[in-house]
Design a protein around this motif. Structure first.
Motif, PDB file in Angstrom:
ATOM      1  N   ASP A  10      -1.208  -1.189 -14.814  1.00  0.00           N
ATOM      2  CA  ASP A  10       0.077  -1.812 -15.168  1.00  0.00           C
ATOM      3  C   ASP A  10       1.201  -1.251 -14.305  1.00  0.00           C
ATOM      4  O   ASP A  10       2.085  -1.993 -13.847  1.00  0.00           O
ATOM      5  N   VAL A  11       1.169   0.061 -14.072  1.00  0.00           N
ATOM      6  CA  VAL A  11       2.204   0.691 -13.243  1.00  0.00           C
ATOM      7  C   VAL A  11       2.090   0.213 -11.793  1.00  0.00           C
ATOM      8  O   VAL A  11       3.093  -0.108 -11.152  1.00  0.00           O
ATOM      9  N   ILE A  12       0.866   0.148 -11.271  1.00  0.00           N
ATOM     10  CA  ILE A  12       0.659  -0.316  -9.898  1.00  0.00           C
ATOM     11  C   ILE A  12       1.145  -1.756  -9.743  1.00  0.00           C
ATOM     12  O   ILE A  12       1.787  -2.110  -8.739  1.00  0.00           O
ATOM     13  N   ALA A  13       0.853  -2.589 -10.733  1.00  0.00           N
ATOM     14  CA  ALA A  13       1.321  -3.980 -10.688  1.00  0.00           C
ATOM     15  C   ALA A  13       2.840  -4.042 -10.694  1.00  0.00           C
ATOM     16  O   ALA A  13       3.454  -4.832  -9.957  1.00  0.00           O
ATOM     17  N   GLY A  16       0.821  -1.204   0.000  1.00  0.00           N
ATOM     18  CA  GLY A  16       0.000   0.000   0.000  1.00  0.00           C
ATOM     19  C   GLY A  16       0.855   1.253   0.000  1.00  0.00           C
ATOM     20  O   GLY A  16       0.541   2.237  -0.670  1.00  0.00           O
ATOM     21  N   PHE A  17       1.941   1.215   0.745  1.00  0.00           N
ATOM     22  CA  PHE A  17       2.859   2.355   0.858  1.00  0.00           C
ATOM     23  C   PHE A  17       3.353   2.785  -0.525  1.00  0.00           C
ATOM     24  O   PHE A  17       3.289   3.954  -0.895  1.00  0.00           O
ATOM     25  N   ASN A  18       3.844   1.812  -1.298  1.00  0.00           N
ATOM     26  CA  ASN A  18       4.383   2.118  -2.619  1.00  0.00           C
ATOM     27  C   ASN A  18       3.317   2.079  -3.711  1.00  0.00           C
ATOM     28  O   ASN A  18       3.252   2.954  -4.571  1.00  0.00           O
ATOM     29  N   MET A  28       4.117  -3.007  -7.197  1.00  0.00           N
ATOM     30  CA  MET A  28       3.955  -4.036  -6.170  1.00  0.00           C
ATOM     31  C   MET A  28       4.903  -5.208  -6.387  1.00  0.00           C
ATOM     32  O   MET A  28       5.498  -5.721  -5.427  1.00  0.00           O
ATOM     33  N   ALA A  29       5.064  -5.626  -7.631  1.00  0.00           N
ATOM     34  CA  ALA A  29       5.998  -6.716  -7.922  1.00  0.00           C
ATOM     35  C   ALA A  29       7.433  -6.304  -7.596  1.00  0.00           C
ATOM     36  O   ALA A  29       8.217  -7.088  -7.050  1.00  0.00           O
TER      37      ALA A  29
END
Length: 403
Positions: A235-238, A219-221, A241-242
């Motif tokens: 796509d950017v959020i994925a 959540g932070f990042n 998180m990865a």
């Protein structure tokens, strides 16, 4: 039927609300990590501090801090005078979602300080410092970057996506100023300066705390993308998180390998801090990709492993290794954006120096005043018998009564 604009508004606001919930859960991670890496006679005090610092950070950021950090104008202190005066118009998401997501970051910076000063500091001076940090110190430096002023162009081009410097090293600089004034725990160093290890009381608790922090970091990042109204955003959020997950993973394994080489045994506490150092390091640019995260996370963990004995040589007693994880890895992660990432090195370096100098200097002044007025440190008897009995009048584990 909702319009596309309405749907985007809903999705963007939900991202920050859900991300804020995950970051709030990191408060439990910090509490468990700190309690596990310190002695049981201080556990109740540590838990009290972590609950109180979170609550105080929320209250003070609402009444003062948010307005200084995100108020209109380009003055040193920012503009705006009341959160109720802010509107969601033109923001693209709910202003209350924005406030909630930002306030949990403030609490994170305060949590870093708690662990560094654990086991010998009075409760009330610490809480007073949290009030000042969350209402003034943190928001002012945040206004220079996330607030949009760039400090009159001095740190133009400075990039810190989710807070390697703006959150983590800010907590580290404030903690460093405090520990210099506070001094080491009784018995940590002998007369010759040799280190006497003080083992933590609960390694399972520390491990749970680390895994909670690892989870909360998504959540932070991830929510620091601030928008998820398009396929590109998702796509950017994925990717974020990865990459966040990979930085923690390589950080943990780097610490496993390095402690085996250095000490002939794997050190669990270093492994936990290696994972956290990887997370702190990648936070400045988690949207860059997994290859970047692998490199930056491994280097960050390596630096943290070497930083722990380095601070001990300086007799800067840090029970949980927060200076190594949040200050050292935070600086590294910010500079790495200008080395391996999409930023330029000099703006990153200037940003680190300017923010570091401001936070350390103001924090040192505040700690010094509090020490003169109230005294920062408990007495020798209180420290020996435990802060729980003398600060709170209760113990976390009363069944295991010491004689």
């Amino acid at each position: 039927m909702e319009s596309f604009t309405d749907i985007k508004y809903i999705l963007d606001s939900f991202l920050m609300l859900f991300g804020g919930i995950l970051v709030m859960w990191m408060a439990a991670g910090f509490a468990m990590l700190e309690a596990g890496l310190t002695r049981s006679k201080n556990t109740a005090t540590i838990l009290t501090k972590n609950v109180a610092l979170y609550a105080l950070s929320c209250i003070m950021f609402y009444f003062i801090g948010y307005n200084l950090m995100y108020g209109e104008g380009s003055s040193f202190m920012g503009g705006g005078f009341a959160l109720s005066g802010f509107t969601s118009e033109g923001l693209g998401h709910s202003v209350m979602a924005d406030f909630f997501f930002q306030v949990v970051f403030v609490a994170t910076a305060s949590s870093v300080i708690s662990g560094t000063l654990a086991e010998r500091m009075k409760l009330w001076p610490f809480l007073i410092f949290v009030v000042i940090l969350s209402s003034v110190i943190y928001p002012i430096q945040g206004h220079w970057s996330w607030g949009g002023t760039s400090l009159g162009g001095l740190i133009e081009g400075f990039s810190d996506f989710a807070g390697s410097t703006i959150v983590h090293s800010v907590g580290g600089w404030a903690a460093l100023a405090g520990v210099i004034i506070l001094g080491a725990r009784k018995g940590k160093y002998d007369k010759e300066g040799h280190v006497r290890p003080i083992p933590g009381s609960n390694m399972p608790l520390a491990t749970i705390g680390t895994l909670i922090l690892w989870m909360g970091w998504f959540g932070f990042n991830g929510a620091s993308q601030l928008t998820m109204g398009s396929s590109n955003d998702i796509d950017v959020i994925a990717t974020i998180m990865a990459s966040t997950n990979m930085a923690a993973a390589v950080g943990a394994i780097a610490a496993v390998a390095l402690t085996q080489l250095l000490y002939k045994k794997v050190d669990l506490t270093m492994v936990l801090n290696g994972a956290l150092a990887g997370l702190v390091s990648v936070t400045a640019a988690p949207n860059t990709g997994m290859g970047y995260a692998t490199t930056v996370g491994a280097v960050g963990a390596t630096l943290a492993v070497f930083a722990v004995p380095f601070f001990d040589k300086l007799k800067l007693d840090d029970p949980v290794g927060a200076l190594s994880v949040h200050l050292v890895a935070g600086i590294w992660g910010t500079l790495a954006v200008g080395i391996f990432g999409n930023g330029k090195f000099m703006p990153q370096l200037i940003g680190v120096l300017v923010i570091g100098a401001f936070v350390f200097t103001t924090s040192f002044f505040v700690w010094k005043v509090l020490d003169m007025l109230l005294g920062l440190r408990v007495g020798e008897q209180e420290e020996t018998e435990g802060l729980d009995i003398h600060e709170l009048g209760l113990e976390a584990y009363p069944e295991f009564k010491r004689h």
